[in-house]
Scaffold this active site. Structure first.
Site, PDB file in Angstrom:
ATOM      1  N   HIS A  29      65.538  59.286-117.478  1.00 18.52           N
ATOM      2  CA  HIS A  29      66.525  58.216-117.313  1.00 18.52           C
ATOM      3  C   HIS A  29      67.025  58.205-115.876  1.00 18.52           C
ATOM      4  O   HIS A  29      67.259  59.257-115.300  1.00 18.52           O
ATOM      5  CB  HIS A  29      67.724  58.437-118.240  1.00 18.52           C
ATOM      6  CG  HIS A  29      67.372  58.332-119.686  1.00 18.52           C
ATOM      7  ND1 HIS A  29      67.270  59.425-120.526  1.00 18.52           N
ATOM      8  CD2 HIS A  29      67.095  57.250-120.462  1.00 18.52           C
ATOM      9  CE1 HIS A  29      66.952  59.036-121.738  1.00 18.52           C
ATOM     10  NE2 HIS A  29      66.831  57.703-121.725  1.00 18.52           N
ATOM     11  N   TYR A  37      60.222  65.244-121.302  1.00 23.16           N
ATOM     12  CA  TYR A  37      61.393  64.529-120.805  1.00 23.16           C
ATOM     13  C   TYR A  37      61.996  65.329-119.641  1.00 23.16           C
ATOM     14  O   TYR A  37      62.320  66.511-119.794  1.00 23.16           O
ATOM     15  CB  TYR A  37      62.422  64.369-121.922  1.00 23.16           C
ATOM     16  CG  TYR A  37      63.736  63.808-121.420  1.00 23.16           C
ATOM     17  CD1 TYR A  37      63.796  62.519-120.870  1.00 23.16           C
ATOM     18  CD2 TYR A  37      64.910  64.559-121.469  1.00 23.16           C
ATOM     19  CE1 TYR A  37      64.990  62.003-120.394  1.00 23.16           C
ATOM     20  CE2 TYR A  37      66.113  64.047-120.996  1.00 23.16           C
ATOM     21  CZ  TYR A  37      66.147  62.770-120.456  1.00 23.16           C
ATOM     22  OH  TYR A  37      67.322  62.269-119.967  1.00 23.16           O
TER      23      TYR A  37
END
Lengths: 165, 886
Positions: free
Chosen positions: A115, A77
């Site tokens: 994100h 991530y």
């Protein structure tokens, strides 16, 4: 651009001794203050978190977290990726992102994701260039900025073993 | 040795000696005890046992035994020798020399003792004795190379270089033609170079040159050979040959400034004065242009012309010099150029030049008249340079604006924070300077330099305990604080001594200052091993250089600072002796009960902690001592860690006198030396010594405000002494009377008149006015108001400048602080001091001392700490990517 001069861009790991460099970068690059867990994750990710040096000046960073998925496989991530304003457009962000992609490849990690705020078109097109795709939209992800929605942007490496949800 | 013993014991005795030499002390001790069982009074054995115990850190026993041994056998050279060795181990060299001499009286040809004696004589610079001992050694063992060399060196040290040459030549005469063998070539070459340097010292230049060239193939150190050759050529005025050789040397090292200096001298453009006619400047310019083509990698060849060029040519050369270094990012660029700032014209040119670069970089991203773009970092380094430039010129507000802009541009460069810290220090905000230095430190925890710089700033801000904690981050684990002392970390000790002095903690201040003094004693001591080592290894030129360095060691600035600091402590101690414990109790009694209790608790805790620490240390020391038997790694615990005992000296001025003597001997050209001498002697009522100090002061700098103070105070004091009654006092008065006319300032004038004249001569200078005001008040206390007005009316004129960005005024922050202290201490006028403080707060807005409007103690609340982490919710953003052009 460096206009024909040999400018060296190099990457270096993040350690206790130079952690403040990452903090300094984040303090001007992002409108939020990151907490201790962010930095602990970044340190724990080892080679996946890097500082970028332009002529020996620290000007950018990529910070990742290694996550365990159900079933034992792991994914990366990207918590933050950023370059100081005056040093953008010199290929530094590309170098940082390529580093993480290549490293994931070498370690047989199948998935990198992050994100992005839905209106951040520059970022979205940047990631698309590297084979990332929008895989999900999360409503009201952010609490105090507009728009509050974000995309999940993901790159699958190797492809065949990954089952898209 | 051990001759009076039967064979078995005689063998045991030999074993003691051997064990001592091989450091097997336990074994030696056993053997000694075995002999003593049968012959308890045997002197030499007692002595040797003592010597062995000395190496096992049983000093007291050692001395007892050695003395007893000597008493039992006064006629033994062994006993005397041992006694000498014992003294030597305690650095009591004078006593040791006496013992060796006694030993030699009994056994005049004992080579070992002679050699030990010669080492001590070299160490103590007993040069005549050194020559004598060395001669004896040579006579006894003429086939030993070291004895020849030692004899020559002794004559050289004893200012007889030509004799030294004779000896070396005689020695060479004893050598075979094929000398040296392969293994000895370096040593022999060194000997030859030493001999040639002696010839040069004697002024036998041609002979030296001839000898040098004749021996060329035997000299291994080719660089020294060439440097010696060129030095001789220049001294012989063979400039053409010299020039050629300097050019050869430059191809070997094109960044050696000495070679450039030498070359300039050879071509008739010597750099001694730094002043050149315009023709000479043109010639130099041409010379360096041609050199620059030859030595493209040299930075010296590019930098030196900036020193002699002027006007437009300087501008162009500076431009060419600066641009590539800003592009490359050379943080030291400003320090490199800072000597040019002594020349105000050049400073102005540099300012305009770099501002021009900044402007162009901001507008076009490149340098003026260049189409290619610079890397983004160039602008940051330009701002970095400008910040230091304005700092140097005293325009702190502009300097801070520039450095702030640079930090905005690239917030990750540590040097930016260091320089910002420095600017704030200069502007008078020590607390902010320390916190910025700490920020810089935080950015690279592995960098000792930024750590040390931070420690220094903390000490300047009087944050001593924080500084100590920071400093030990880079010391070895274990005994932290001692480590700084063992490493002879003198900048730290001086800075913390100064801080303690400012905080009026004289004990701790003295502790630090005296530690530095101790380091210098240790450095002197450290030369001891080299007396034998260098003779053996033939590094004679370096040896002589080292001895000469040691002879002026105490002239070093750090020693001067430490000695002056210690003397100031003692003067302060004399002026206001520490409150005794009963008075402390009185103060305690005045406190409210709750506070008293707290204080007591605190003290008790501190005591307990100290006790515990001492115990732990002692235990460690004992453990260490037991495991490594006999080895001297045992560290005694400091019985006075806070210097409290240092405060209890009987006669502080006498203590001060010790350090004063060293200053007078080694730093006679410094005003401070004689100022301190004056202060000490006037307090001791030593009128003539004070007069002597005064005469030195007037000679060194008659216009100095402190000199003026001493002059007036001295004659005022002398005048107010009672009429002399005793012969000595009459004599003193006579001398003073006779000397007074030698001070031109006082000729035919009263002290008040002299004071007024001094004012007229320096009426624009704050410090001179303060000095005059102080003396006016001293001479006529009823003129206090007038004196204070004199200070308050001091003008703060702008220093002439032709710049647009604000101007610099005359006053220095440090002087204004001094004046404030004078108003408080000498004049004891709180109102005047307050007014002064307010005014200086306006002149120095960043000063924490004057609480200026911009200093950190006033604006603290609004400042956010960079890099701090809040514990709020983490949010994920990719804001940094927003402007990323792809």
């Amino acid at each position: 651009m460096g206009a024909g001069r040999a400018v060296s861009i190099s990457l270096d790991g993040v350690r206790d001794k130079n952690l403040m460099q990452l903090k300094k970068l984040n303090s001007v690059l992002f409108p939020v203050r990151y907490n201790d867990k962010y930095y602990a994750d970044a340190l724990a990710s080892g080679e996946f978190t890097k500082l970028a040096y332009y002529n020996d000046i620290c000007v950018g960073s990529i910070a990742c977290r290694i996550e365990k998925k159900e079933g034992g496989s792991i994914r990366v991530y990207i918590m933050t990726l950023g370059v100081l304003a005056p040093y953008r457009g010199l290929g530094i962000g590309t170098k940082l992102l390529n580093h993480v992609i290549e490293l994931s490849h070498k370690q047989n990690i199948g998935e990198i994701y992050l994100h992005v705020q839905t209106n951040n078109e520059d970022a979205i097109s940047f990631y698309k260039k590297f084979g990332f795709e929008i895989t999900e939209t999360i409503k009201n992800y952010y609490t105090n900025i507009t728009p509050p929605d974000c995309y999940v942007v993901t790159k699958y490496i190797g492809g065949e073993s990954q089952s898209k949800k | 040795m051990g001759a009076s013993l039967p064979p078995k014991e005689a063998n045991l005795f030999k074993l003691i000696v051997k064990s001592y030499e091989t450091k097997q002390y336990k074994k030696g001790l056993k053997a000694a005890d075995a002999i003593l069982k049968k012959f308890p009074d045997h002197g030499e054995t007692l002595s040797m046992k003592g010597l062995t115990l000395n190496c096992m850190d049983r000093k007291q026993e050692a001395y007892e035994l050695v003395r007893l041994g000597l008493k039992n056998d006064l006629k033994s050279h062994v006993c005397w020798h041992v006694y000498g060795l014992l003294y030597r181990s305690d650095r009591e060299y004078r006593e040791a020399i006496k013992c060796y001499r006694n030993a030699l009286r009994i056994d005049p040809d004992n080579i070992e003792i002679l050699r030990d004696l010669s080492l001590l004589q070299a160490q103590m610079r007993d040069l005549a004795g050194f020559v004598e001992t060395r001669q004896q050694l040579l006579t006894l063992k003429p086939n030993h190379r070291m004895n020849w060399i030692g004899f020559a060196v002794s004559h050289h040290l004893n200012s007889n270089a030509s004799k030294a040459i004779d000896i070396l030549e005689a020695y060479e005469g004893t050598l075979e033609d094929d000398y040296p063998p392969e293994s000895e070539r370096c040593e022999h070459g060194e000997m030859l170079l030493y001999k040639i340097s002696l010839l040069e010292e004697c002024g036998l230049l041609e002979k030296a040159l001839k000898e040098l060239r004749k021996r060329e193939f035997k000299i291994v150190d080719k660089l020294s050979y060439k440097e010696e050759e060129v030095s001789l050529l220049v001294k012989l005025n063979s400039f053409e040959e010299g020039e050629k050789l300097y050019r050869v040397l430059l191809t070997m090292n094109p960044d050696n400034y000495q070679y450039y200096e030498g070359l300039q001298k050879c071509v008739g453009l010597p750099s001694k004065t730094g002043q050149y006619s315009s023709d000479e400047i043109d010639n130099l310019d041409a010379l360096y242009k041609s050199l620059a083509e030859q030595y493209t990698w040299s930075s010296a060849v590019k930098r030196i012309p900036l020193d002699f060029l002027d006007g437009g040519k300087f501008r162009d050369a500076a431009d060419n010099y600066i641009r590539p270094l800003l592009t490359k990012g050379v943080p030291s660029l400003f320090s490199d150029l800072s000597p040019l700032y002594d020349h105000p014209g050049k400073a102005n040119i540099l300012e305009k030049l770099v501002l021009g670069l900044e402007d162009s970089l901001k507008k076009t991203g490149g340098y003026p008249e260049k189409s290619e773009k610079e890397p983004p970092s160039t602008l940051m380094w330009t701002l970095f340079y400008l910040a230091q430039h304005y700092d140097r010129r005293g325009q702190y507000d502009v300097a801070l604006a520039k450095i702030e802009e640079a930090i905005q541009h690239t917030p990750t460069v540590i040097d930016l924070y260091s320089v910002k810290s420095k600017i704030l220090k200069h502007a008078g905000d020590f607390a902010s300077a320390a916190s910025l230095a700490d920020e810089a430190r935080g950015m690279d925890l592995a960098d000792r330099y930024v750590n040390s710089q931070c420690v220094k700033r903390m000490l300047q801000a009087d944050q001593v305990s924080l500084a100590e904690k920071t400093a030990v981050l880079f010391t070895k684990d274990g005994d932290q604080h001692n480590n700084l002392h063992d490493m002879q970390c003198m900048w730290y000790e001086l800075a913390s001594g100064e801080s303690y002095f400012r905080q009026n903690d004289l004990g701790r201040a003295l502790k630090k200052y005296l530690a530095v003094e101790k380091h210098y004693a240790d450095i002197t001591e450290d030369q001891f091993d080299f007396h034998s080592y260098c003779l053996r290894k033939m590094t004679l030129r370096a040896y002589i250089q080292m001895l000469r360095f040691q002879d002026r060691l105490h002239a070093h600035a750090y020693f001067r600072k430490a000695a002056a600091g210690a003397i100031r402590c003692y003067i302060k101690l004399y002026d206001s002796p520490p409150t005794s414990s009963t008075e402390e109790d009185d103060e305690l009694a005045k406190m409210p009960a709750s506070q008293k209790k707290k204080l007591r608790q605190k003290q008790r805790k501190a005591e307990a902690r100290a006790k515990k620490e001492a115990e732990v240390k002692n235990e460690e020391a004992n453990a260490g001592g037991a495991s490594k038997y006999g080895k001297r790694n045992v560290k005694a615990v400091d019985p006075d860690p806070h210097g409290e005992k240092l405060l209890q000296v009987e006669d502080p001025l006498m203590e001060a006198g010790k350090y004063l003597k060293l200053l007078q001997k080694h730093s006679p050209d410094h005003l401070e030396t004689h100022l301190l001498s004056f202060e000490v002697n006037i307090r001791k009522q030593k009128i003539l010594l004070a007069l002597q100090a005064l005469k030195h002061l007037v000679q060194l700098d008659a216009e100095n405000p402190d000199t003026h103070r001493c002059l007036i105070r001295f004659f005022h004091k002398v005048a107010s002494r009672p009429v002399p009654t005793s012969d000595t006092e009459k004599l003193i008065s006579g001398v003073v009377e006779a000397e007074r006319p030698t001070f031109s300032q006082l000729q035919g004038k009263s002290l008040m008149e002299a004071n007024t004249i001094f004012l007229e001569q320096h009426k624009d200078s704050l410090m001179h006015r303060a000095s005059v005001a102080e003396m006016m008040y001293c001479l006529e206390p009823n003129k206090k108001a007038e004196a204070i007005t004199l200070i308050q009316d001091s003008p703060n004129n702008p220093v002439s400048s032709n710049k647009s960005l604000g101007s610099v005024k005359q006053w220095k922050l440090k002087d204004c602080v001094a004046v404030h202290k004078i108003l408080i201490s000498t004049f004891d006028d709180q109102n005047a001091a307050l007014r002064w403080k307010k005014r200086c707060g306006e002149e120095f807005p960043y000063s924490t001392y004057f609480e200026g409007s911009l200093c950190s103690t006033q604006t603290k609340t609004s400042k956010a700490e960079n890099g701090g982490i809040q514990n709020g919710k983490v949010e994920k953003l990719e804001g940094g990517m927003k402007n990323l052009a792809i």
